[in-house]
Design a protein around this motif. Structure first.
Motif, PDB file in Angstrom:
ATOM      1  N   ALA A   1       0.813  -1.218   0.000  1.00  0.00           N
ATOM      2  CA  ALA A   1       0.000   0.000   0.000  1.00  0.00           C
ATOM      3  C   ALA A   1       0.846   1.268   0.000  1.00  0.00           C
ATOM      4  N   GLU A   2       2.154   1.136   0.169  1.00  0.00           N
ATOM      5  CA  GLU A   2       3.025   2.314   0.187  1.00  0.00           C
ATOM      6  C   GLU A   2       3.522   2.624  -1.225  1.00  0.00           C
ATOM      7  N   ASN A   3       3.268   3.811  -1.702  1.00  0.00           N
ATOM      8  CA  ASN A   3       3.660   4.195  -3.051  1.00  0.00           C
ATOM      9  C   ASN A   3       5.178   4.153  -3.210  1.00  0.00           C
ATOM     10  N   GLY A   4       5.636   3.523  -4.285  1.00  0.00           N
ATOM     11  CA  GLY A   4       7.064   3.483  -4.584  1.00  0.00           C
ATOM     12  C   GLY A   4       7.834   2.409  -3.868  1.00  0.00           C
ATOM     13  N   ALA A   5       7.160   1.511  -3.140  1.00  0.00           N
ATOM     14  CA  ALA A   5       7.858   0.454  -2.402  1.00  0.00           C
ATOM     15  C   ALA A   5       8.359  -0.629  -3.356  1.00  0.00           C
ATOM     16  N   SER A   6       9.560  -1.136  -3.074  1.00  0.00           N
ATOM     17  CA  SER A   6      10.132  -2.192  -3.923  1.00  0.00           C
ATOM     18  C   SER A   6      11.194  -2.962  -3.147  1.00  0.00           C
ATOM     19  N   LYS A   7      11.591  -4.093  -3.723  1.00  0.00           N
ATOM     20  CA  LYS A   7      12.685  -4.920  -3.207  1.00  0.00           C
ATOM     21  C   LYS A   7      12.506  -5.286  -1.734  1.00  0.00           C
ATOM     22  N   ALA A   8      11.287  -5.692  -1.373  1.00  0.00           N
ATOM     23  CA  ALA A   8      11.003  -6.080   0.005  1.00  0.00           C
ATOM     24  C   ALA A   8      11.616  -7.440   0.327  1.00  0.00           C
ATOM     25  N   LYS A   9      12.294  -7.519   1.464  1.00  0.00           N
ATOM     26  CA  LYS A   9      12.888  -8.772   1.932  1.00  0.00           C
ATOM     27  C   LYS A   9      12.339  -9.079   3.319  1.00  0.00           C
ATOM     28  N   TYR A  10      11.666 -10.229   3.450  1.00  0.00           N
ATOM     29  CA  TYR A  10      10.985 -10.593   4.681  1.00  0.00           C
ATOM     30  C   TYR A  10      11.784 -11.635   5.467  1.00  0.00           C
ATOM     31  N   SER A  11      11.648 -11.563   6.794  1.00  0.00           N
ATOM     32  CA  SER A  11      12.279 -12.555   7.670  1.00  0.00           C
ATOM     33  C   SER A  11      11.430 -12.678   8.929  1.00  0.00           C
ATOM     34  N   THR A  12      11.612 -13.754   9.674  1.00  0.00           N
ATOM     35  CA  THR A  12      10.836 -13.970  10.892  1.00  0.00           C
ATOM     36  C   THR A  12      11.698 -13.675  12.123  1.00  0.00           C
ATOM     37  N   PHE A  13      11.039 -13.389  13.238  1.00  0.00           N
ATOM     38  CA  PHE A  13      11.748 -13.147  14.493  1.00  0.00           C
ATOM     39  C   PHE A  13      10.807 -13.448  15.648  1.00  0.00           C
ATOM     40  N   GLY A  14      11.361 -13.512  16.837  1.00  0.00           N
ATOM     41  CA  GLY A  14      10.563 -13.720  18.030  1.00  0.00           C
ATOM     42  C   GLY A  14      11.035 -12.794  19.138  1.00  0.00           C
ATOM     43  N   ALA A  15      10.098 -12.288  19.946  1.00  0.00           N
ATOM     44  CA  ALA A  15      10.455 -11.412  21.064  1.00  0.00           C
ATOM     45  C   ALA A  15       9.306 -11.388  22.064  1.00  0.00           C
ATOM     46  N   GLY A  16       9.632 -11.495  23.350  1.00  0.00           N
ATOM     47  CA  GLY A  16       8.624 -11.385  24.393  1.00  0.00           C
ATOM     48  C   GLY A  16       7.471 -12.351  24.253  1.00  0.00           C
ATOM     49  N   GLY A  17       7.735 -13.546  23.739  1.00  0.00           N
ATOM     50  CA  GLY A  17       6.675 -14.527  23.549  1.00  0.00           C
ATOM     51  C   GLY A  17       5.853 -14.309  22.294  1.00  0.00           C
ATOM     52  N   LEU A  18       6.200 -13.296  21.502  1.00  0.00           N
ATOM     53  CA  LEU A  18       5.494 -13.011  20.256  1.00  0.00           C
ATOM     54  C   LEU A  18       6.301 -13.503  19.064  1.00  0.00           C
ATOM     55  N   LYS A  19       5.614 -13.981  18.058  1.00  0.00           N
ATOM     56  CA  LYS A  19       6.254 -14.347  16.792  1.00  0.00           C
ATOM     57  C   LYS A  19       5.879 -13.294  15.760  1.00  0.00           C
ATOM     58  N   GLY A  20       6.885 -12.815  15.059  1.00  0.00           N
ATOM     59  CA  GLY A  20       6.616 -11.747  14.112  1.00  0.00           C
ATOM     60  C   GLY A  20       7.351 -11.890  12.800  1.00  0.00           C
ATOM     61  N   VAL A  21       7.075 -10.951  11.919  1.00  0.00           N
ATOM     62  CA  VAL A  21       7.708 -10.894  10.598  1.00  0.00           C
ATOM     63  C   VAL A  21       8.279  -9.492  10.420  1.00  0.00           C
ATOM     64  N   GLU A  22       9.458  -9.427   9.849  1.00  0.00           N
ATOM     65  CA  GLU A  22      10.124  -8.143   9.615  1.00  0.00           C
ATOM     66  C   GLU A  22      10.376  -7.968   8.122  1.00  0.00           C
ATOM     67  N   VAL A  23      10.364  -6.728   7.662  1.00  0.00           N
ATOM     68  CA  VAL A  23      10.636  -6.454   6.259  1.00  0.00           C
ATOM     69  C   VAL A  23      11.577  -5.255   6.131  1.00  0.00           C
ATOM     70  N   LYS A  24      12.499  -5.367   5.220  1.00  0.00           N
ATOM     71  CA  LYS A  24      13.370  -4.251   4.837  1.00  0.00           C
ATOM     72  C   LYS A  24      13.119  -4.000   3.359  1.00  0.00           C
ATOM     73  N   TYR A  25      12.894  -2.741   3.003  1.00  0.00           N
ATOM     74  CA  TYR A  25      12.531  -2.455   1.614  1.00  0.00           C
ATOM     75  C   TYR A  25      12.958  -1.048   1.225  1.00  0.00           C
ATOM     76  N   LEU A  26      12.774  -0.726  -0.032  1.00  0.00           N
ATOM     77  CA  LEU A  26      13.122   0.588  -0.556  1.00  0.00           C
ATOM     78  C   LEU A  26      11.856   1.331  -0.959  1.00  0.00           C
ATOM     79  N   VAL A  27      11.898   2.641  -0.829  1.00  0.00           N
ATOM     80  CA  VAL A  27      10.787   3.480  -1.270  1.00  0.00           C
ATOM     81  C   VAL A  27      11.351   4.580  -2.155  1.00  0.00           C
ATOM     82  N   THR A  28      10.818   4.694  -3.357  1.00  0.00           N
ATOM     83  CA  THR A  28      11.278   5.711  -4.306  1.00  0.00           C
ATOM     84  C   THR A  28      10.226   6.801  -4.451  1.00  0.00           C
TER      85      THR A  28
END
Length: 232
Positions: free
Chosen positions: A154-181
Motif C-alpha cells: 500500500a506504500e507508493n514506490g515500495a520495492s525490493k522487500a525482503k521478509y524474515s521472521t523473528f521472536g520477542a517477548g513470547g510473540l512471533k513476528g515478521v520483519e521487512v526491509k525495503y526501498l521506497v522511491t
C-alpha cells in the motif's frame, strides 16, 4: 697506559650514555604505542556503543503515552504521542463544507493497507528527523505476514522487500526491509517495518526517515523496540 685506560673508560661512558638514550627512546616509543593502542580500543568501544541506545521508558500499557496491544521501550529523548483518528466526535466543525474533504485526506494519511495509525514516536528531540510509527488492525485482519505484505504494497514506490521472521517477548513476528522511491524528489530511501499478531489484532511498527542516512541513524531505536516487544 693511563692515557689509554682513560680513553677506554671515556668510550665506555659514552657507550653507556648512548645506550641509556636509546633505551629511553625505545621505552617512549613503547609507551606511545600502548597509548595509541589504548586510544584505538577506546574508539572501537565508543563505536560499538554507538549501535545501542538507552531506553527512555516503555509505551503501550494503560496510562502510557500510547495504549497499544503491545508494549516496548522507546529510545531516550524520543517523544511518543497517540494519533487522533480524525473523527472529531461531531460538533459544529463537522457541518462545515470542507469537513468531508478534510476527513478524506485524514483517512488517506491514517490508514495503510489493513492497519490504522495509532502512535507516533518522534526522533527530533534526540536529534534525528523521522518517526517510529505504530499501526494497529482488527483481530480478523489476518496473520502478521499477510498484514505486513499488504502494508508494504500500500506504500507508493515500495520495492525490493525482503521478509524474515523473528521472536520477542513470547510473540512471533515478521520483519521487512525495503526501498521506497519518491517520484517527486527522485530519491530512493531505505525503510524497515515489523508486524506481530496479538489477541486484539495485528500491530505494525514502522521506521521511515527523511533519507537513508537518517533511517540508519535511527535503526538502534527501532532495534530497541523490537528487542523489548511484548504483548499487553
Amino acid at each position: 697506559m693511563l692515557v689509554g685506560a682513560g680513553k677506554a673508560r671515556l668510550r665506555l661512558a659514552q657507550a653507556a650514555l648512548l645506550a641509556g638514550v636509546l633505551t629511553g627512546c625505545s621505552g617512549a616509543a613503547e609507551d606511545d604505542a600502548k597509548t595509541s593502542s589504548s586510544a584505538s580500543a577506546s574508539a572501537d568501544a565508543a563505536s560499538a556503543d554507538d549501535t545501542t541506545v538507552k531506553s527512555g521508558g516503555s509505551i503501550g500499557a494503560a496510562g502510557s503515552a500510547c495504549e497499544l496491544p503491545v508494549t516496548f521501550d522507546i529510545a531516550e529523548d524520543w517523544k511518543a504521542e497517540a494519533i487522533d483518528d480524525g473523527t472529531g466526535g461531531g460538533g459544529e466543525d463537522s457541518a462545515e463544507p470542507d469537513s468531508e474533504l478534510a476527513q478524506e485526506v485524514a483517512d488517506a494519511l491514517l490508514h495503510q493497507g489493513p492497519v490504522t495509525a495509532a502512535c507516533e514516536v518522534d526522533a527530533k528531540p534526540a536529534g534525528n528527523i523521522g518517526f517510529l510509527r505504530v499501526w494497529t488492525g482488527e483481530a480478523a485482519d489476518g496473520d502478521a505476514r499477510a498484514v505486513l505484505e499488504a502494508f508494504v504494497q500500500a506504500e507508493n514506490g515500495a520495492s525490493k522487500a525482503k521478509y524474515s521472521t523473528f521472536g520477542a517477548g513470547g510473540l512471533k513476528g515478521v520483519e521487512v526491509k525495503y526501498l521506497v522511491t519518491s517520484e517527486l524528489l527522485e530519491e530512493t530511501k531505505e525503510e524497515t517495518a515489523l508486524a506481530v499478531s496479538t489477541k486484539q489484532g495485528p500491530v505494525v511498527i514502522h521506521l521511515g526517515g527523511m533519507d537513508t542516512d537518517e533511517h540508519r541513524a535511527m535503526l538502534p531505536a527501532y532495534e530497541l523496540a523490537k528487542r523489548t516487544l511484548q504483548g499487553t
